[in-house]
Motif scaffolding. Structure first.
Motif, PDB file in Angstrom:
ATOM      1  N   VAL A  21       6.516  22.150 -30.280  1.00  0.00           N
ATOM      2  CA  VAL A  21       5.523  21.212 -30.785  1.00  0.00           C
ATOM      3  C   VAL A  21       4.384  22.056 -31.323  1.00  0.00           C
ATOM      4  O   VAL A  21       4.015  23.064 -30.704  1.00  0.00           O
ATOM      5  N   ASP A  22       3.853  21.684 -32.468  1.00  0.00           N
ATOM      6  CA  ASP A  22       2.733  22.447 -33.026  1.00  0.00           C
ATOM      7  C   ASP A  22       1.648  22.627 -31.979  1.00  0.00           C
ATOM      8  O   ASP A  22       1.236  21.678 -31.325  1.00  0.00           O
ATOM      9  N   GLU A  40      -4.782  16.993 -24.937  1.00  0.00           N
ATOM     10  CA  GLU A  40      -3.929  16.179 -24.079  1.00  0.00           C
ATOM     11  C   GLU A  40      -2.800  15.553 -24.892  1.00  0.00           C
ATOM     12  O   GLU A  40      -1.667  15.450 -24.428  1.00  0.00           O
ATOM     13  N   GLN A  41      -3.094  15.182 -26.133  1.00  0.00           N
ATOM     14  CA  GLN A  41      -2.088  14.589 -27.008  1.00  0.00           C
ATOM     15  C   GLN A  41      -0.971  15.589 -27.298  1.00  0.00           C
ATOM     16  O   GLN A  41       0.208  15.243 -27.239  1.00  0.00           O
ATOM     17  N   THR A  42      -1.326  16.843 -27.577  1.00  0.00           N
ATOM     18  CA  THR A  42      -0.318  17.873 -27.837  1.00  0.00           C
ATOM     19  C   THR A  42       0.503  18.164 -26.589  1.00  0.00           C
ATOM     20  O   THR A  42       1.724  18.306 -26.657  1.00  0.00           O
ATOM     21  N   ALA A  43      -0.154  18.237 -25.446  1.00  0.00           N
ATOM     22  CA  ALA A  43       0.566  18.473 -24.187  1.00  0.00           C
ATOM     23  C   ALA A  43       1.540  17.334 -23.910  1.00  0.00           C
ATOM     24  O   ALA A  43       2.690  17.583 -23.509  1.00  0.00           O
ATOM     25  N   PHE A  44       1.127  16.105 -24.130  1.00  0.00           N
ATOM     26  CA  PHE A  44       2.001  14.964 -23.885  1.00  0.00           C
ATOM     27  C   PHE A  44       3.152  14.947 -24.883  1.00  0.00           C
ATOM     28  O   PHE A  44       4.293  14.659 -24.521  1.00  0.00           O
ATOM     29  N   ARG A  45       2.869  15.272 -26.129  1.00  0.00           N
ATOM     30  CA  ARG A  45       3.922  15.343 -27.142  1.00  0.00           C
ATOM     31  C   ARG A  45       4.951  16.410 -26.760  1.00  0.00           C
ATOM     32  O   ARG A  45       6.155  16.206 -26.884  1.00  0.00           O
TER      33      ARG A  45
END
Length: 125
Positions: A21-22, A40-45
């Motif tokens: 994920v980027d 948090e959005q990147t970690a969840f993605r």
């Protein structure tokens, strides 16, 4: 992650190739992970992509091959997690180490109670 990075263990925690994920690769690029500013959005993605990858590889051509694959993955995960824990790197209750044996038990129950049926009908499921 910072402790793992300082102890040169961060590579043990790096996602397998193809699970990307980027923004996640920056955590493993050599700098201090906490300084990356991972949202948090990147970690969840990343969590969702990892979960999807695991689900996509969860079954094999036969029931026994599937069970063997899961057993291998449990053994591999336990080895890595114990190695990390022995050096002071833990998931603070979020890692998988405490439930490896429960997963092994669940596989054994599945083998004992539904193994014959699943072997017979695996290619139709």
């Amino acid at each position: 992650l910072d402790i793992a990075q300082r102890l040169n263990l961060l590579s043990l925690m790096q996602p397998r190739e193809g699970i990307s994920v980027d923004g996640i690769n920056a955590l493993f690029a050599g700098g201090q992970p906490s300084s990356i500013g991972l949202s948090e959005q990147t970690a969840f993605r990343h969590f969702l992509v990892s979960l999807r990858s695991q689900a996509n590889t969860a079954t094999a051509t036969t029931f026994d091959a599937t069970v063997n694959n899961h057993t291998h993955l449990l053994n591999e995960a336990e080895t890595v997690l114990r190695s990390l824990a022995s050096r002071g790197v833990s998931g603070q209750g979020r890692d998988f180490l405490d439930i490896v044996s429960a997963n092994r038990g669940a596989l054994e129950v599945l083998l004992e109670t539904r193994g014959a049926m699943l072997r017979r009908y695996w290619d139709t499921i």
